[in-house]
Write a protein that holds these residues in place. Structure first.
Motif, PDB file in Angstrom:
ATOM      1  N   PRO A  76     -19.949 -10.089 -16.995  1.00 15.00           N
ATOM      2  CA  PRO A  76     -21.158  -9.608 -17.658  1.00 15.00           C
ATOM      3  C   PRO A  76     -20.846  -8.947 -19.001  1.00 15.00           C
ATOM      4  CG  PRO A  76     -21.253  -9.071 -15.331  1.00 15.00           C
ATOM      5  CD  PRO A  76     -19.865  -9.612 -15.595  1.00 15.00           C
ATOM      6  N   GLY A  77     -21.605  -9.342 -20.006  1.00 11.12           N
ATOM      7  CA  GLY A  77     -21.428  -8.812 -21.356  1.00 11.12           C
ATOM      8  C   GLY A  77     -20.519  -9.649 -22.233  1.00 11.12           C
ATOM      9  N   ALA A  78     -19.716 -10.545 -21.631  1.00  9.28           N
ATOM     10  CA  ALA A  78     -18.811 -11.386 -22.425  1.00  9.28           C
ATOM     11  C   ALA A  78     -19.605 -12.474 -23.151  1.00  9.28           C
ATOM     12  CB  ALA A  78     -17.758 -12.021 -21.524  1.00  9.28           C
ATOM     13  N   ILE A  79     -19.161 -12.761 -24.372  1.00 15.83           N
ATOM     14  CA  ILE A  79     -19.780 -13.798 -25.198  1.00 15.83           C
ATOM     15  C   ILE A  79     -18.742 -14.880 -25.448  1.00 15.83           C
ATOM     16  CG2 ILE A  79     -20.797 -14.343 -27.440  1.00 15.83           C
ATOM     17  CD1 ILE A  79     -21.657 -11.346 -27.564  1.00 15.83           C
ATOM     18  N   LYS A  80     -19.104 -16.117 -25.178  1.00 17.01           N
ATOM     19  CA  LYS A  80     -18.239 -17.265 -25.476  1.00 17.01           C
ATOM     20  C   LYS A  80     -18.992 -18.146 -26.471  1.00 17.01           C
ATOM     21  CE  LYS A  80     -15.401 -17.344 -21.331  1.00 17.01           C
ATOM     22  NZ  LYS A  80     -14.721 -18.243 -20.393  1.00 17.01           N
ATOM     23  N   ALA A  81     -18.698 -17.946 -27.760  1.00 11.83           N
ATOM     24  CA  ALA A  81     -19.410 -18.672 -28.811  1.00 11.83           C
ATOM     25  C   ALA A  81     -18.587 -18.578 -30.095  1.00 11.83           C
ATOM     26  CB  ALA A  81     -20.795 -18.059 -29.038  1.00 11.83           C
ATOM     27  N   TRP A  82     -18.864 -19.431 -31.005  1.00  9.15           N
ATOM     28  CA  TRP A  82     -19.665 -20.640 -31.075  1.00  9.15           C
ATOM     29  C   TRP A  82     -18.760 -21.858 -30.948  1.00  9.15           C
ATOM     30  CZ3 TRP A  82     -24.839 -20.300 -31.031  1.00  9.15           C
ATOM     31  CH2 TRP A  82     -25.435 -19.137 -31.448  1.00  9.15           C
TER      32      TRP A  82
ATOM     33  N   LYS B 273     -23.775 -15.933 -23.380  1.00  3.11           N
ATOM     34  CA  LYS B 273     -23.456 -14.554 -23.040  1.00  3.11           C
ATOM     35  C   LYS B 273     -23.798 -14.371 -21.566  1.00  3.11           C
ATOM     36  CE  LYS B 273     -24.638  -9.768 -24.085  1.00  3.11           C
ATOM     37  NZ  LYS B 273     -25.459  -8.891 -24.935  1.00  3.11           N
ATOM     38  N   ALA B 274     -22.848 -13.843 -20.810  1.00  7.23           N
ATOM     39  CA  ALA B 274     -23.083 -13.537 -19.403  1.00  7.23           C
ATOM     40  C   ALA B 274     -23.844 -12.219 -19.321  1.00  7.23           C
ATOM     41  CB  ALA B 274     -21.752 -13.431 -18.661  1.00  7.23           C
ATOM     42  N   TYR B 275     -24.820 -12.164 -18.441  1.00  6.36           N
ATOM     43  CA  TYR B 275     -25.525 -10.902 -18.206  1.00  6.36           C
ATOM     44  C   TYR B 275     -25.796 -10.752 -16.720  1.00  6.36           C
ATOM     45  CZ  TYR B 275     -30.015 -13.434 -17.919  1.00  6.36           C
ATOM     46  OH  TYR B 275     -31.030 -14.277 -17.564  1.00  6.36           O
ATOM     47  N   GLY B 276     -26.266  -9.594 -16.325  1.00  3.47           N
ATOM     48  CA  GLY B 276     -26.486  -9.335 -14.911  1.00  3.47           C
ATOM     49  C   GLY B 276     -25.344  -8.512 -14.343  1.00  3.47           C
ATOM     50  N   ASP B 277     -25.069  -8.727 -13.043  1.00  3.94           N
ATOM     51  CA  ASP B 277     -24.101  -7.869 -12.367  1.00  3.94           C
ATOM     52  C   ASP B 277     -22.925  -8.612 -11.755  1.00  3.94           C
ATOM     53  OD1 ASP B 277     -25.470  -9.163 -10.384  1.00  3.94           O
ATOM     54  OD2 ASP B 277     -26.001  -7.372  -9.264  1.00  3.94           O
ATOM     55  N   LYS B 278     -22.739  -9.884 -12.114  1.00  5.65           N
ATOM     56  CA  LYS B 278     -21.586 -10.606 -11.575  1.00  5.65           C
ATOM     57  C   LYS B 278     -21.099 -11.653 -12.570  1.00  5.65           C
ATOM     58  CE  LYS B 278     -24.348 -13.910  -8.869  1.00  5.65           C
ATOM     59  NZ  LYS B 278     -24.598 -14.414  -7.522  1.00  5.65           N
ATOM     60  N   MET B 279     -19.910 -12.165 -12.302  1.00  5.89           N
ATOM     61  CA  MET B 279     -19.314 -13.183 -13.155  1.00  5.89           C
ATOM     62  C   MET B 279     -20.199 -14.433 -13.197  1.00  5.89           C
ATOM     63  SD  MET B 279     -15.680 -15.185 -12.748  1.00  5.89           S
ATOM     64  CE  MET B 279     -14.673 -13.885 -13.435  1.00  5.89           C
ATOM     65  N   VAL B 280     -20.307 -15.012 -14.373  1.00  2.30           N
ATOM     66  CA  VAL B 280     -20.992 -16.293 -14.541  1.00  2.30           C
ATOM     67  C   VAL B 280     -19.987 -17.406 -14.304  1.00  2.30           C
ATOM     68  CG1 VAL B 280     -21.931 -17.857 -16.304  1.00  2.30           C
ATOM     69  CG2 VAL B 280     -22.785 -15.534 -16.122  1.00  2.30           C
TER      70      VAL B 280
ATOM     71  N   MET C 168     -16.444 -21.296 -34.226  1.00  2.00           N
ATOM     72  CA  MET C 168     -16.840 -20.264 -35.175  1.00  2.00           C
ATOM     73  C   MET C 168     -16.909 -18.949 -34.389  1.00  2.00           C
ATOM     74  SD  MET C 168     -19.902 -22.337 -37.094  1.00  2.00           S
ATOM     75  CE  MET C 168     -20.129 -21.301 -38.506  1.00  2.00           C
ATOM     76  N   PRO C 169     -16.654 -17.809 -35.038  1.00  2.00           N
ATOM     77  CA  PRO C 169     -16.761 -16.539 -34.332  1.00  2.00           C
ATOM     78  C   PRO C 169     -18.196 -16.283 -33.860  1.00  2.00           C
ATOM     79  CG  PRO C 169     -15.877 -16.226 -36.561  1.00  2.00           C
ATOM     80  CD  PRO C 169     -16.250 -17.662 -36.422  1.00  2.00           C
ATOM     81  N   TYR C 170     -18.340 -15.549 -32.768  1.00  2.00           N
ATOM     82  CA  TYR C 170     -19.662 -15.282 -32.206  1.00  2.00           C
ATOM     83  C   TYR C 170     -20.581 -14.563 -33.202  1.00  2.00           C
ATOM     84  CZ  TYR C 170     -18.911 -10.276 -31.617  1.00  2.00           C
ATOM     85  OH  TYR C 170     -18.711  -8.946 -31.852  1.00  2.00           O
ATOM     86  N   ASN C 171     -20.004 -13.839 -34.140  1.00  2.00           N
ATOM     87  CA  ASN C 171     -20.789 -13.067 -35.101  1.00  2.00           C
ATOM     88  C   ASN C 171     -20.729 -13.643 -36.519  1.00  2.00           C
ATOM     89  OD1 ASN C 171     -18.120 -12.479 -35.589  1.00  2.00           O
ATOM     90  ND2 ASN C 171     -18.397 -10.252 -35.666  1.00  2.00           N
ATOM     91  N   THR C 172     -20.487 -14.946 -36.635  1.00  2.00           N
ATOM     92  CA  THR C 172     -20.422 -15.568 -37.952  1.00  2.00           C
ATOM     93  C   THR C 172     -21.742 -15.383 -38.714  1.00  2.00           C
ATOM     94  OG1 THR C 172     -20.053 -17.618 -39.188  1.00  2.00           O
ATOM     95  CG2 THR C 172     -21.142 -17.837 -37.053  1.00  2.00           C
ATOM     96  N   PRO C 173     -21.677 -15.071 -39.999  1.00  7.05           N
ATOM     97  CA  PRO C 173     -22.910 -14.959 -40.789  1.00  7.05           C
ATOM     98  C   PRO C 173     -23.571 -16.321 -41.046  1.00  7.05           C
ATOM     99  CG  PRO C 173     -20.975 -14.555 -42.168  1.00  7.05           C
ATOM    100  CD  PRO C 173     -20.483 -14.699 -40.749  1.00  7.05           C
ATOM    101  N   GLU C 174     -22.865 -17.406 -40.734  1.00  4.01           N
ATOM    102  CA  GLU C 174     -23.426 -18.741 -40.947  1.00  4.01           C
ATOM    103  C   GLU C 174     -24.511 -19.106 -39.935  1.00  4.01           C
ATOM    104  OE1 GLU C 174     -20.481 -21.836 -41.811  1.00  4.01           O
ATOM    105  OE2 GLU C 174     -19.025 -20.206 -42.022  1.00  4.01           O
TER     106      GLU C 174
END
Length: 159
Positions: free
Chosen positions: A54-60, A118-125, A143-149
Motif C-alpha cells: 500500500p502506497g507504492a507507485i509503479k510508474a510510468w 498505485k497500491a492502496y488499501g490495507d494489503k499488498m496488491v 519515465m519517473p512517476y513524477n515526471t513533469p511530462e
C-alpha cells in the motif's frame, strides 16, 4: 457493489475495460481473466505478477509494441494512463481505473500509452499482466512517476 468513478473519466481510444466473470460458492471463487475465445483477446506473449505494498507507485511504463492486459487478483490499485501516441484522437488524455477487490476487471492497454499504478488499501496488491509479447527491455520505455511530462498527481485527492 461499490460505485466506481471509472465511467466518469475521459476514455482513451483503444483502452478496454472488461468486467471479470466470477463463479462464487461457499469454498471460494473462480475468476476468469482472459481466454483465447474472448473478443478482446489478441495474442499470448507472457503473464507475470507485479506486487506492491500500500502506497507504492509503479510508474510510468510505455510499451512500444506490446498490448498489456492488467487485472488485480488481490488488493486495490489505482491505474493511471496517459495517451502519448502522436496520431491518437485522445492524445494528452488521462484516464484512471480503480480496480481490485471492489471492482474485478481486465484493463487492456494498447502500445504508446504511459501507464502505472498505485497500491492502496490495507494489503499488498497482486496485479497480473498478460502481455501480447514476452518481455524485452528494449520494447519498454520508462519515465519517473513524477515526471513533469505527464500532468498527473499520485497523491490522495480529498474533496
Amino acid at each position: 457493489m461499490a460505485e466506481h468513478s471509472n465511467a466518469s473519466v475521459p476514455k482513451i481510444d483503444g483502452v478496454k475495460i472488461v468486467p471479470l466473470r466470477q463463479i462464487i460458492d461457499e469454498r471460494g471463487k473462480i475468476m476468469h481473466m482472459l481466454k483465447r475465445t474472448d473478443p478482446h483477446f489478441i495474442e499470448f506473449g507472457e503473464i507475470y505478477f507485479s506486487c506492491a505494498w500500500p502506497g507504492a507507485i509503479k510508474a510510468w511504463h510505455i510499451h512500444t509494441t506490446m498490448t498489456v492486459n492488467n487485472a488485480v487478483l488481490s488488493g486495490r490499485a489505482k491505474l493511471a494512463m496517459y495517451d502519448l501516441r502522436p496520431d491518437s484522437p485522445t492524445r494528452g488524455v488521462l484516464q484512471e481505473v480503480f480496480f481490485g477487490d471492489d471492482n474485478h476487471c481486465l484493463v487492456q492497454i494498447p502500445p504508446g500509452i504511459a501507464n502505472g499504478y498505485k497500491a492502496y488499501g490495507d494489503k499488498m496488491v497482486i496485479l497480473a499482466n498478460c502481455g501480447t509479447e514476452p518481455h524485452r527491455p528494449d520494447e519498454m520505455l520508462r519515465m519517473p512517476y513524477n515526471t513533469p511530462e505527464i500532468p498527473y498527481n499520485w497523491d490522495l485527492q480529498h474533496g
